[in-house]
Design an enzyme around this catalytic site. Structure first.
Site, PDB file in Angstrom:
ATOM      1  N   GLY A  90      32.014  53.500  38.083  1.00  0.00           N
ATOM      2  CA  GLY A  90      32.050  52.271  37.290  1.00  0.00           C
ATOM      3  C   GLY A  90      31.121  51.243  37.902  1.00  0.00           C
ATOM      4  O   GLY A  90      30.759  51.350  39.080  1.00  0.00           O
ATOM      5  N   GLN A  96      27.819  43.018  39.827  1.00  0.00           N
ATOM      6  CA  GLN A  96      27.418  43.816  41.001  1.00  0.00           C
ATOM      7  C   GLN A  96      25.906  44.032  41.081  1.00  0.00           C
ATOM      8  O   GLN A  96      25.397  44.454  42.115  1.00  0.00           O
ATOM      9  CB  GLN A  96      28.143  45.171  41.018  1.00  0.00           C
ATOM     10  CG  GLN A  96      29.650  45.041  41.227  1.00  0.00           C
ATOM     11  CD  GLN A  96      30.337  46.383  41.240  1.00  0.00           C
ATOM     12  OE1 GLN A  96      30.630  46.945  40.183  1.00  0.00           O
ATOM     13  NE2 GLN A  96      30.555  46.945  42.417  1.00  0.00           N
ATOM     14  N   CYS A 102      34.534  50.795  46.279  1.00  0.00           N
ATOM     15  CA  CYS A 102      33.767  49.825  45.495  1.00  0.00           C
ATOM     16  C   CYS A 102      32.342  49.823  46.024  1.00  0.00           C
ATOM     17  O   CYS A 102      32.123  49.768  47.235  1.00  0.00           O
ATOM     18  CB  CYS A 102      34.384  48.436  45.616  1.00  0.00           C
ATOM     19  SG  CYS A 102      33.512  47.195  44.652  1.00  0.00           S
ATOM     20  N   LEU A 103      31.378  49.866  45.116  1.00  0.00           N
ATOM     21  CA  LEU A 103      29.970  49.893  45.531  1.00  0.00           C
ATOM     22  C   LEU A 103      29.563  48.604  46.230  1.00  0.00           C
ATOM     23  O   LEU A 103      28.572  48.587  46.948  1.00  0.00           O
ATOM     24  CB  LEU A 103      29.074  50.170  44.316  1.00  0.00           C
ATOM     25  CG  LEU A 103      29.289  51.551  43.667  1.00  0.00           C
ATOM     26  CD1 LEU A 103      28.499  51.668  42.379  1.00  0.00           C
ATOM     27  CD2 LEU A 103      28.913  52.671  44.633  1.00  0.00           C
ATOM     28  N   HIS A 112      39.818  47.752  37.664  1.00  0.00           N
ATOM     29  CA  HIS A 112      38.955  47.412  38.807  1.00  0.00           C
ATOM     30  C   HIS A 112      37.712  46.656  38.309  1.00  0.00           C
ATOM     31  O   HIS A 112      37.310  45.652  38.894  1.00  0.00           O
ATOM     32  CB  HIS A 112      38.578  48.718  39.535  1.00  0.00           C
ATOM     33  CG  HIS A 112      37.572  48.597  40.627  1.00  0.00           C
ATOM     34  ND1 HIS A 112      37.865  48.904  41.950  1.00  0.00           N
ATOM     35  CD2 HIS A 112      36.261  48.238  40.633  1.00  0.00           C
ATOM     36  CE1 HIS A 112      36.784  48.709  42.694  1.00  0.00           C
ATOM     37  NE2 HIS A 112      35.788  48.321  41.917  1.00  0.00           N
ATOM     38  N   GLU A 113      37.121  47.136  37.210  1.00  0.00           N
ATOM     39  CA  GLU A 113      35.895  46.507  36.683  1.00  0.00           C
ATOM     40  C   GLU A 113      36.188  45.149  36.044  1.00  0.00           C
ATOM     41  O   GLU A 113      35.413  44.204  36.229  1.00  0.00           O
ATOM     42  CB  GLU A 113      35.203  47.421  35.661  1.00  0.00           C
ATOM     43  CG  GLU A 113      34.822  48.808  36.152  1.00  0.00           C
ATOM     44  CD  GLU A 113      34.070  48.820  37.459  1.00  0.00           C
ATOM     45  OE1 GLU A 113      33.433  47.812  37.808  1.00  0.00           O
ATOM     46  OE2 GLU A 113      34.139  49.850  38.160  1.00  0.00           O
ATOM     47  N   HIS A 153      36.326  42.561  38.598  1.00  0.00           N
ATOM     48  CA  HIS A 153      34.994  42.075  39.006  1.00  0.00           C
ATOM     49  C   HIS A 153      34.536  40.920  38.117  1.00  0.00           C
ATOM     50  O   HIS A 153      33.945  39.951  38.597  1.00  0.00           O
ATOM     51  CB  HIS A 153      33.950  43.190  38.909  1.00  0.00           C
ATOM     52  CG  HIS A 153      33.866  44.080  40.118  1.00  0.00           C
ATOM     53  ND1 HIS A 153      33.567  43.612  41.377  1.00  0.00           N
ATOM     54  CD2 HIS A 153      34.007  45.424  40.246  1.00  0.00           C
ATOM     55  CE1 HIS A 153      33.534  44.631  42.231  1.00  0.00           C
ATOM     56  NE2 HIS A 153      33.806  45.749  41.574  1.00  0.00           N
TER      57      HIS A 153
HETATM   58  O1  GNR Z   1      32.766  54.331  42.309  1.00  0.00           O
HETATM   59  C1  GNR Z   1      33.870  53.769  42.245  1.00  0.00           C
HETATM   60  N1  GNR Z   1      34.996  54.499  42.438  1.00  0.00           N
HETATM   61  C2  GNR Z   1      36.269  54.011  42.197  1.00  0.00           C
HETATM   62  C3  GNR Z   1      37.347  54.753  42.654  1.00  0.00           C
HETATM   63  C4  GNR Z   1      38.639  54.346  42.411  1.00  0.00           C
HETATM   64  C5  GNR Z   1      38.850  53.176  41.703  1.00  0.00           C
HETATM   65  C6  GNR Z   1      37.796  52.426  41.248  1.00  0.00           C
HETATM   66  C7  GNR Z   1      36.504  52.843  41.477  1.00  0.00           C
HETATM   67  S1  GNR Z   1      35.176  51.904  40.872  1.00  0.00           S
HETATM   68  C8  GNR Z   1      33.936  52.296  42.033  1.00  0.00           C
HETATM   69  C9  GNR Z   1      32.607  51.707  41.625  1.00  0.00           C
HETATM   70  C10 GNR Z   1      32.680  50.200  41.621  1.00  0.00           C
HETATM   71  O2  GNR Z   1      32.575  49.513  42.612  1.00  0.00           O
HETATM   72  N2  GNR Z   1      32.909  49.605  40.488  1.00  0.00           N
HETATM   73  O3  GNR Z   1      33.027  48.279  40.426  1.00  0.00           O
HETATM   74 NI    NI Z   2      33.840  47.721  42.385  1.00  0.00          NI
END
Ligand code: GNR
Ligand code: NI
Length: 174
Positions: free
Chosen positions: A46, A51, A94-95, A136-137, A140
């Protein structure tokens, strides 16, 4: 299409609230394409526009494991309209927090309203990893990171390591 640079915590932009879009035009579609390419290259499942430094309410997701059959999802102005009482726990990464992972508890299912790549209004009911990823997104887009759900001690430890990593990186590059 081009790969964009991913913003790493701590960076004040990651704490800002992203703005809703009026419509999906070719410029936005170009951004969506770049975000997808950036996410695949990372690799991640995601990515939110913030980001890559853009404060717009846009996310891309692809939780498919199969390299051959990619199933990208483009969500513009995503709005979570319902969440289950039942929760689930996933190990999240999270990236913007490279190298750090933690188990996070969230509603197991959610329903999301959004505008798709073609500008059409859609709804989606998600569970499993997809439900976690959507939440999660959307976090952000509201300036929230998964470390905000951890104890202050754990959160501070991760942020401290990220600051150190950034300093080391700058030493190597300069
Ligand atoms: O790559 C991602 N893996 C992930 C694993 C578990 C829950 C959420 C994620 S999102 C993350 C990529 C990211 O930072 N998205 O904002
Ligand atoms: Ni993230």
């Amino acid at each position: 299409m081009s790969i964009r640079k991913i913003v790493i915590e701590p960076d004040p932009i990651l704490r800002k609230k992203s703005e809703s879009l009026e419509k999906v035009d070719d410029e936005i579609r170009k951004l969506l394409d770049d975000m997808l390419e950036t996410m695949y290259a990372a690799p991640g499942i995601g990515l939110a526009a913030v980001q890559v430094g853009i404060l717009k309410r846009i996310i891309v997701i692809d939780i498919s494991k199969d390299e051959e059959k990619k199933t990208p999802l483009f969500l513009v102005n995503p709005e979570i309209i319902s969440r289950s009482k039942k929760t689930s726990v996933y190990e999240e990464g999270c990236l913007s927090l490279p190298g750090h992972f933690a188990e996070i508890e969230r509603p197991a299912e959610c329903q999301v309203k959004f505008i798709d790549y073609d500008g059409k209004e859609k709804e989606l009911v998600a569970d499993g990893l997809l439900a976690t990823c959507i939440q999660h997104e959307v976090d952000h887009l509201n300036g929230v990171l998964f470390i905000d759900y951890l104890s202050k001690l754990k959160k501070d430890m991760i942020v401290k390591k990220l600051i150190k990593q950034k300093k080391e990186f700058n030493k190597v590059v300069l």
